[in-house]
Enzyme design. Structure first.
Site, PDB file in Angstrom:
ATOM      1  N   THR A 138       0.837  -1.210   0.000  1.00  0.00           N
ATOM      2  CA  THR A 138       0.000   0.000   0.000  1.00  0.00           C
ATOM      3  C   THR A 138       0.871   1.259   0.000  1.00  0.00           C
ATOM      4  OG1 THR A 138      -1.647  -1.225   1.249  1.00  0.00           O
ATOM      5  CG2 THR A 138      -1.873   1.167   1.256  1.00  0.00           C
ATOM      6  N   VAL A 151       3.224   7.813  12.660  1.00  0.00           N
ATOM      7  CA  VAL A 151       2.114   8.209  13.537  1.00  0.00           C
ATOM      8  C   VAL A 151       1.100   9.019  12.739  1.00  0.00           C
ATOM      9  CG1 VAL A 151       1.436   9.505  15.589  1.00  0.00           C
ATOM     10  CG2 VAL A 151       3.619   8.307  15.563  1.00  0.00           C
ATOM     11  N   GLY A 205      -0.457   8.643   9.958  1.00  0.00           N
ATOM     12  CA  GLY A 205      -0.367   8.652   8.489  1.00  0.00           C
ATOM     13  C   GLY A 205      -0.044  10.000   7.881  1.00  0.00           C
ATOM     14  N   LYS A 251       1.870   4.123  18.491  1.00  0.00           N
ATOM     15  CA  LYS A 251       1.933   5.523  18.045  1.00  0.00           C
ATOM     16  C   LYS A 251       2.106   6.451  19.250  1.00  0.00           C
ATOM     17  CE  LYS A 251      -0.830   4.420  13.963  1.00  0.00           C
ATOM     18  NZ  LYS A 251      -2.200   4.213  13.474  1.00  0.00           N
TER      19      LYS A 251
HETATM   20  P1  NAP Z   1       1.787  -3.997   2.868  1.00  0.00           P
HETATM   21  O1  NAP Z   1       0.737  -3.485   1.969  1.00  0.00           O
HETATM   22  O2  NAP Z   1       1.573  -5.295   3.538  1.00  0.00           O
HETATM   23  O3  NAP Z   1       3.151  -4.062   2.035  1.00  0.00           O
HETATM   24  C1  NAP Z   1       4.337  -4.586   2.545  1.00  0.00           C
HETATM   25  C2  NAP Z   1       5.331  -4.703   1.420  1.00  0.00           C
HETATM   26  O4  NAP Z   1       6.575  -5.058   2.000  1.00  0.00           O
HETATM   27  C3  NAP Z   1       5.019  -5.755   0.360  1.00  0.00           C
HETATM   28  O5  NAP Z   1       5.355  -5.272  -0.910  1.00  0.00           O
HETATM   29  C4  NAP Z   1       5.922  -6.920   0.736  1.00  0.00           C
HETATM   30  O6  NAP Z   1       6.404  -7.647  -0.378  1.00  0.00           O
HETATM   31  C5  NAP Z   1       7.109  -6.184   1.323  1.00  0.00           C
HETATM   32  N1  NAP Z   1       7.815  -6.996   2.307  1.00  0.00           N
HETATM   33  C6  NAP Z   1       7.370  -7.424   3.508  1.00  0.00           C
HETATM   34  N2  NAP Z   1       8.319  -8.144   4.130  1.00  0.00           N
HETATM   35  C7  NAP Z   1       9.364  -8.164   3.298  1.00  0.00           C
HETATM   36  C8  NAP Z   1      10.652  -8.750   3.352  1.00  0.00           C
HETATM   37  N3  NAP Z   1      11.027  -9.476   4.414  1.00  0.00           N
HETATM   38  N4  NAP Z   1      11.494  -8.564   2.324  1.00  0.00           N
HETATM   39  C9  NAP Z   1      11.108  -7.855   1.252  1.00  0.00           C
HETATM   40  N5  NAP Z   1       9.903  -7.256   1.130  1.00  0.00           N
HETATM   41  C10 NAP Z   1       9.045  -7.429   2.135  1.00  0.00           C
HETATM   42  O7  NAP Z   1       2.098  -2.936   4.026  1.00  0.00           O
HETATM   43  P2  NAP Z   1       1.722  -1.387   4.064  1.00  0.00           P
HETATM   44  O8  NAP Z   1       0.295  -1.246   4.461  1.00  0.00           O
HETATM   45  O9  NAP Z   1       2.202  -0.729   2.849  1.00  0.00           O
HETATM   46  O10 NAP Z   1       2.555  -0.898   5.348  1.00  0.00           O
HETATM   47  C11 NAP Z   1       3.945  -0.703   5.267  1.00  0.00           C
HETATM   48  C12 NAP Z   1       4.429   0.042   6.526  1.00  0.00           C
HETATM   49  O11 NAP Z   1       3.778   1.308   6.605  1.00  0.00           O
HETATM   50  C13 NAP Z   1       4.134  -0.676   7.838  1.00  0.00           C
HETATM   51  O12 NAP Z   1       5.177  -0.419   8.740  1.00  0.00           O
HETATM   52  C14 NAP Z   1       2.860   0.015   8.321  1.00  0.00           C
HETATM   53  O13 NAP Z   1       2.695  -0.050   9.710  1.00  0.00           O
HETATM   54  C15 NAP Z   1       3.125   1.434   7.869  1.00  0.00           C
HETATM   55  N6  NAP Z   1       1.926   2.243   7.698  1.00  0.00           N
HETATM   56  C16 NAP Z   1       0.953   1.826   6.875  1.00  0.00           C
HETATM   57  C17 NAP Z   1      -0.185   2.617   6.713  1.00  0.00           C
HETATM   58  C18 NAP Z   1      -1.281   2.203   5.775  1.00  0.00           C
HETATM   59  O14 NAP Z   1      -2.246   2.959   5.625  1.00  0.00           O
HETATM   60  N7  NAP Z   1      -1.185   1.054   5.103  1.00  0.00           N
HETATM   61  C19 NAP Z   1      -0.297   3.824   7.413  1.00  0.00           C
HETATM   62  C20 NAP Z   1       0.755   4.244   8.254  1.00  0.00           C
HETATM   63  C21 NAP Z   1       1.874   3.435   8.391  1.00  0.00           C
HETATM   64  P3  NAP Z   1       5.462  -8.577  -1.312  1.00  0.00           P
HETATM   65  O15 NAP Z   1       4.657  -7.611  -2.115  1.00  0.00           O
HETATM   66  O16 NAP Z   1       6.398  -9.346  -2.181  1.00  0.00           O
HETATM   67  O17 NAP Z   1       4.661  -9.381  -0.345  1.00  0.00           O
HETATM   68  N1  HSE Z   2      -4.421   0.197  11.090  1.00  0.00           N
HETATM   69  C1  HSE Z   2      -4.211   1.606  11.258  1.00  0.00           C
HETATM   70  C2  HSE Z   2      -5.533   2.325  11.515  1.00  0.00           C
HETATM   71  C3  HSE Z   2      -3.554   2.235  10.050  1.00  0.00           C
HETATM   72  O1  HSE Z   2      -6.603   1.713  11.459  1.00  0.00           O
HETATM   73  O2  HSE Z   2      -5.479   3.520  11.792  1.00  0.00           O
HETATM   74  C4  HSE Z   2      -2.065   2.053  10.020  1.00  0.00           C
HETATM   75  O3  HSE Z   2      -1.451   2.776  11.045  1.00  0.00           O
END
Ligand code: NAP
Ligand code: HSE
Length: 429
Positions: free
Chosen positions: A16, A134, A136, A207
């Site tokens: 994402t 924290v 987003g 957070k």
């Molecule tokens: P996600 O959609 O699950 O994507 C994770 C990505 O990381 C995937 O492309 C995965 O590869 C890759 N990955 C995971 N483990 C790996 C490894 N060991 N080696 C290489 N690649 C690896 O996660 P996300 O939602 O983008 O979140 C990413 C980070 O942002 C997290 O720390 C999350 O807490 C933070 N975050 C997310 C949001 C949100 O709205 N999503 C908001 C704030 C913070 P594959 O594609 O090959 O599986």
């Molecule tokens: N899972 C979190 C939320 C988003 O619902 O706010 C990533 O920090």
């Protein structure tokens, strides 16, 4: 002297957030030079499955070998958006040791190992920026470290989890039970397949640990934060609370008191007139109190591809500026104090309590006597309609030491005339 080369960025993770960062890097390509004086390009993308093609992305950029990124001295900035503790911790450590600056969105990691990683970044004179970890897209880490640096911050109250805020909003506005609202959040893609970290308050706790460390200049880790989730909140609680002029929100609260830091996440009654009470659906907000600014509130989208990528891009641009002016590591760890973190039992709280009791003379007097013995004073109380020889008492206490209130509750649980303690929710004050 200024740098004049192209800044090369590696993105670790292409889910994402990673995809969002890539897209924004392309969208801003031409403006970046005007903004920072330097051009930038995505040099590599690390994923688990390098064989899978990613829409619109040159396959030559994709790798599943971090060693290739580490060994490439032309890469200046590593953006870690994989999530989890390992291998993220090792990759960030290695990247910093090899002289690269790092941007991360990883709250799980920063809430536990932030101190050690920031100290390494400081000793390497490199940036480790984590605005996206924290709330987003909401700017909060940089505002606290920089814009509010002239304040003595004494309190932070946050609605920092969108999933639980969505669930509580549906329960409040549509009268839903928790399980139905969670099912709707899952259907809409707000809640993850395993919603435990959100609904149990762990995500908000991580957070809060990061925010409290910055606000009070003293390291607070996830283990220091008392966390309670929203799974026990019922539609009936929400109805009673509404009658009392309040709403229930999952609040992440940190305070600096004279004898230490208080840090907790829990569902709380909040007066309907408080600015945080109108933060609904998946929106997040952080309310900060400082001696000079008084109150300030930061509001916006706490998650999602582009809001989160927006925060990462801000960090990438800061790293680029610092590279350009050769001042990397300018704003690192700001924890120059070491304050104790208080246990929940030591804190002063007000409580909303719902009891099912026997309906006979003297019950109220017994309950009042137990509370009085433990120093609990009642601020507000209503008795609800009687069914099957039982009555429901809904009360709000005055402020009391948590340990004393728990002792009173323990006595209630041993009393035959009290059939059930249906709800116990803290009240914000
Ligand atoms: P996600 O959609 O699950 O994507 C994770 C990505 O990381 C995937 O492309 C995965 O590869 C890759 N990955 C995971 N483990 C790996 C490894 N060991 N080696 C290489 N690649 C690896 O996660 P996300 O939602 O983008 O979140 C990413 C980070 O942002 C997290 O720390 C999350 O807490 C933070 N975050 C997310 C949001 C949100 O709205 N999503 C908001 C704030 C913070 P594959 O594609 O090959 O599986
Ligand atoms: N899972 C979190 C939320 C988003 O619902 O706010 C990533 O920090």
């Amino acid at each position: 002297m200024r740098e004049s080369r192209i800044i090369r960025v590696a993105i670790l993770g292409f889910g994402t957030v990673g995809r969002g960062v890539y897209d924004l890097m392309q969208r801003r390509e031409n403006e970046l030079e005007e903004k920072t004086g330097l051009r930038a390009q995505v040099a590599r993308i690390l994923v688990r499955d390098a064989g899978r093609s990613r829409d619109g992305v040159d396959q030559a950029l994709i790798t599943d070998r971090f060693e290739e990124i580490l060994a490439d001295d032309s890469i200046d900035i590593v953006v870690e958006v994989m999530g989890g503790i390992e291998p993220a911790r090792t990759y960030i450590t290695e990247a910093l040791k090899s002289g690269k600056s790092v941007v991360t969105a990883n709250k799980d990691l920063m809430a536990v190992h932030g101190g050690e990683l920031l100290s390494l970044a400081g000793s390497m004179e490199r940036d480790l920026l984590f605005e996206a970890s924290v709330a987003g897209g909401i700017p909060i880490i940089r505002p606290m470290k920089q814009c509010l640096a002239g304040n003595h911050i004494t309190e932070i109250i946050g609605i920092v989890n969108g999933t639980t805020n969505y669930i509580l909003t549906r329960m409040t506005q549509d009268g839903m039970e928790f399980s139905d609202a969670l099912a709707q959040a899952t259907e809409l893609g707000y809640a993850e397949a395993d919603p435990t970290a959100d609904v149990e308050g762990y995500d908000a706790g991580r957070k809060l640990a990061i925010l409290a460390s910055i606000a009070f200049h003293s390291r607070v880790t996830f283990d220091d934060v008392h966390t309670e989730g929203i799974t026990k909140i019922s539609a009936a609680d929400i109805r009673y609370v509404k009658e009392m002029g309040c709403v229930i929100k999952l609040l992440a609260i940190a305070r600096e008191t004279g004898d230490g830091i208080e840090a907790s996440v829990q569902p709380m009654l909040l007066p309907a007139a408080h600015p945080l009470a109108s933060v609904n659906d998946v929106f997040n907000a952080v309310f900060v109190h400082g001696d000079a600014i008084d109150d300030a509130m930061f509001y916006g989208r706490g998650a999602g591809r582009y809001p989160t990528a927006s925060a990462c891009m801000g960090d990438i641009i800061d790293c680029m500026r610092n590279i350009h002016f050769r001042c990397m590591g300018r704003i690192g760890c700001s924890c120059y104090r070491s304050l104790p973190v208080k246990s929940m039992e030591e804190t002063m709280q007000r409580y909303f309590l719902r009891l099912q009791v026997e309906d006979k003379p003297g019950v109220l007097a017994c309950i009042a006597s137990v509370m009085g013995r433990h120093g609990v004073s009642v601020k507000q109380m209503v008795q609800k309609p009687i069914q099957n020889n039982s009555a429901e008492l809904v009360l709000i206490s005055d402020s009391v030491r948590e340990a004393d209130f728990c002792d009173a509750l323990e006595e209630f649980r041993g009393m035959d005339m009290i059939y059930e303690v249906s709800s116990l929710i803290r009240v914000y004050e």
